[in-house]
Design a protein around this motif. Sequence first.
Motif, PDB file in Angstrom:
ATOM      1  N   ASP A 109       0.808  -1.215   0.000  1.00 58.04           N
ATOM      2  CA  ASP A 109       0.000   0.000   0.000  1.00 58.04           C
ATOM      3  C   ASP A 109       0.846   1.272   0.000  1.00 58.04           C
ATOM      4  N   ALA A 110       2.143   1.124  -0.273  1.00 58.79           N
ATOM      5  CA  ALA A 110       3.078   2.249  -0.418  1.00 58.79           C
ATOM      6  C   ALA A 110       3.087   3.164   0.800  1.00 58.79           C
ATOM      7  N   THR A 111       3.122   2.555   1.994  1.00 57.38           N
ATOM      8  CA  THR A 111       3.178   3.359   3.213  1.00 57.38           C
ATOM      9  C   THR A 111       4.343   2.908   4.086  1.00 57.38           C
ATOM     10  N   LEU A 112       4.819   3.838   4.926  1.00 54.06           N
ATOM     11  CA  LEU A 112       5.857   3.540   5.891  1.00 54.06           C
ATOM     12  C   LEU A 112       5.184   3.001   7.146  1.00 54.06           C
ATOM     13  N   LYS A 113       5.685   1.871   7.668  1.00 53.52           N
ATOM     14  CA  LYS A 113       5.055   1.225   8.819  1.00 53.52           C
ATOM     15  C   LYS A 113       6.108   0.861   9.856  1.00 53.52           C
ATOM     16  N   ASP A 114       5.635   0.666  11.096  1.00 54.17           N
ATOM     17  CA  ASP A 114       6.563   0.203  12.135  1.00 54.17           C
ATOM     18  C   ASP A 114       6.759  -1.300  11.998  1.00 54.17           C
ATOM     19  N   ASP A 115       7.564  -1.887  12.878  1.00 50.21           N
ATOM     20  CA  ASP A 115       7.896  -3.309  12.761  1.00 50.21           C
ATOM     21  C   ASP A 115       6.705  -4.244  12.920  1.00 50.21           C
ATOM     22  N   LYS A 116       5.579  -3.740  13.425  1.00 50.65           N
ATOM     23  CA  LYS A 116       4.375  -4.564  13.594  1.00 50.65           C
ATOM     24  C   LYS A 116       3.359  -4.346  12.479  1.00 50.65           C
ATOM     25  N   GLY A 117       3.657  -3.415  11.564  1.00 52.61           N
ATOM     26  CA  GLY A 117       2.766  -3.175  10.432  1.00 52.61           C
ATOM     27  C   GLY A 117       1.810  -2.015  10.625  1.00 52.61           C
ATOM     28  N   THR A 118       1.961  -1.247  11.701  1.00 53.89           N
ATOM     29  CA  THR A 118       1.102  -0.089  11.926  1.00 53.89           C
ATOM     30  C   THR A 118       1.650   1.091  11.123  1.00 53.89           C
ATOM     31  N   PRO A 119       0.804   1.736  10.312  1.00 50.12           N
ATOM     32  CA  PRO A 119       1.281   2.883   9.526  1.00 50.12           C
ATOM     33  C   PRO A 119       1.827   3.989  10.436  1.00 50.12           C
ATOM     34  N   VAL A 120       2.928   4.601  10.022  1.00 53.89           N
ATOM     35  CA  VAL A 120       3.568   5.656  10.801  1.00 53.89           C
ATOM     36  C   VAL A 120       2.611   6.834  10.989  1.00 53.89           C
ATOM     37  N   GLU A 121       1.821   7.161   9.958  1.00 55.11           N
ATOM     38  CA  GLU A 121       0.850   8.259  10.070  1.00 55.11           C
ATOM     39  C   GLU A 121      -0.119   8.008  11.224  1.00 55.11           C
ATOM     40  N   GLU A 122      -0.544   6.771  11.395  1.00 54.46           N
ATOM     41  CA  GLU A 122      -1.463   6.415  12.473  1.00 54.46           C
ATOM     42  C   GLU A 122      -0.781   6.582  13.839  1.00 54.46           C
ATOM     43  N   ILE A 123       0.464   6.157  13.933  1.00 60.07           N
ATOM     44  CA  ILE A 123       1.228   6.298  15.182  1.00 60.07           C
ATOM     45  C   ILE A 123       1.400   7.774  15.523  1.00 60.07           C
ATOM     46  N   SER A 125      -0.424  10.267  14.571  1.00 60.43           N
ATOM     47  CA  SER A 125      -1.725  10.834  14.911  1.00 60.43           C
ATOM     48  C   SER A 125      -2.077  10.542  16.361  1.00 60.43           C
ATOM     49  N   ILE A 126      -1.835   9.304  16.791  1.00 61.18           N
ATOM     50  CA  ILE A 126      -2.109   8.915  18.181  1.00 61.18           C
ATOM     51  C   ILE A 126      -1.208   9.703  19.126  1.00 61.18           C
ATOM     52  N   GLN A 127       0.082   9.810  18.785  1.00 60.39           N
ATOM     53  CA  GLN A 127       1.021  10.547  19.628  1.00 60.39           C
ATOM     54  C   GLN A 127       0.656  12.024  19.695  1.00 60.39           C
ATOM     55  N   SER A 128       0.214  12.597  18.580  1.00 62.42           N
ATOM     56  CA  SER A 128      -0.184  14.000  18.537  1.00 62.42           C
ATOM     57  C   SER A 128      -1.392  14.229  19.434  1.00 62.42           C
ATOM     58  N   GLU A 129      -2.348  13.316  19.389  1.00 62.74           N
ATOM     59  CA  GLU A 129      -3.549  13.412  20.225  1.00 62.74           C
ATOM     60  C   GLU A 129      -3.181  13.308  21.704  1.00 62.74           C
ATOM     61  N   GLU A 130      -2.270  12.387  22.041  1.00 65.73           N
ATOM     62  CA  GLU A 130      -1.825  12.237  23.429  1.00 65.73           C
ATOM     63  C   GLU A 130      -1.100  13.495  23.899  1.00 65.73           C
ATOM     64  N   THR A 131      -0.294  14.099  23.023  1.00 63.85           N
ATOM     65  CA  THR A 131       0.422  15.326  23.364  1.00 63.85           C
ATOM     66  C   THR A 131      -0.567  16.452  23.639  1.00 63.85           C
ATOM     67  N   LYS A 132      -1.612  16.576  22.809  1.00 67.17           N
ATOM     68  CA  LYS A 132      -2.633  17.601  23.015  1.00 67.17           C
ATOM     69  C   LYS A 132      -3.323  17.406  24.358  1.00 67.17           C
ATOM     70  N   GLN A 133      -3.662  16.143  24.683  1.00 66.41           N
ATOM     71  CA  GLN A 133      -4.330  15.868  25.952  1.00 66.41           C
ATOM     72  C   GLN A 133      -3.419  16.204  27.123  1.00 66.41           C
ATOM     73  N   ASN A 134      -2.145  15.866  27.018  1.00 69.12           N
ATOM     74  CA  ASN A 134      -1.196  16.196  28.084  1.00 69.12           C
ATOM     75  C   ASN A 134      -1.052  17.703  28.236  1.00 69.12           C
ATOM     76  N   ASP A 135      -0.951  18.430  27.108  1.00 71.21           N
ATOM     77  CA  ASP A 135      -0.826  19.883  27.155  1.00 71.21           C
ATOM     78  C   ASP A 135      -2.064  20.507  27.775  1.00 71.21           C
ATOM     79  N   THR A 136      -3.251  19.998  27.416  1.00 74.40           N
ATOM     80  CA  THR A 136      -4.505  20.510  27.964  1.00 74.40           C
ATOM     81  C   THR A 136      -4.561  20.280  29.468  1.00 74.40           C
ATOM     82  N   SER A 137      -4.160  19.080  29.910  1.00 70.81           N
ATOM     83  CA  SER A 137      -4.185  18.799  31.349  1.00 70.81           C
ATOM     84  C   SER A 137      -3.171  19.664  32.086  1.00 70.81           C
ATOM     85  N   LYS A 138      -2.040  19.994  31.475  1.00 71.67           N
ATOM     86  CA  LYS A 138      -1.049  20.881  32.090  1.00 71.67           C
ATOM     87  C   LYS A 138      -1.622  22.290  32.232  1.00 71.67           C
TER      88      LYS A 138
END
Length: 148
Positions: A109-123, A125-138
């Motif tokens: 599917d012409a995408t970059l993935k981690d060693d388990k097959g999860t697309p990097v864009e998805e990772i 996105s999840i990390q960005s969402e977690e960062t936003k939640q952490n910043d909001t809680s701060k």
Amino acid sequence: MVKHHIKAQLSSLAEGALQERFNYELAKVAANCMDVNTDSKKKRKITINISVTTDDLRQDIYLDFETKSTLAPRENVGTRVLIDQSGDEIYANELLSNQRGQMFFDPKDATLKDDKGTPVEEIESIQSEETKQNDTSKIHSFKKQANS
């Protein structure tokens, strides 16, 4: 010396049933030979067993035949699975790259993935969402401290 006058063709016995069964087994062997997951050098076999019995008066004989094939087994396939534990939970994922923690380019599917097959864009996105939640809680924590 006794002369034999036998008029029995294997291909016509039982109205061609023996020939039909041989053809059936030959088709299975041919398909097995074409299977790229088998060893091309392994021998396959077709066995025809004919049992002969006679009646008590020895005037008739009965032929009972069986055909079977021996095929080459499919070759073993293996893979590497990553395992991990977090508290009471155990995780297992197939290693899709060559090395634990290494990313790879998936040509399917012409995408970059981690060693388990999860697309990097998805990772990301999840990390960005977690960062936003952490910043909001701060920010909420800072506001509470300021209002106290």
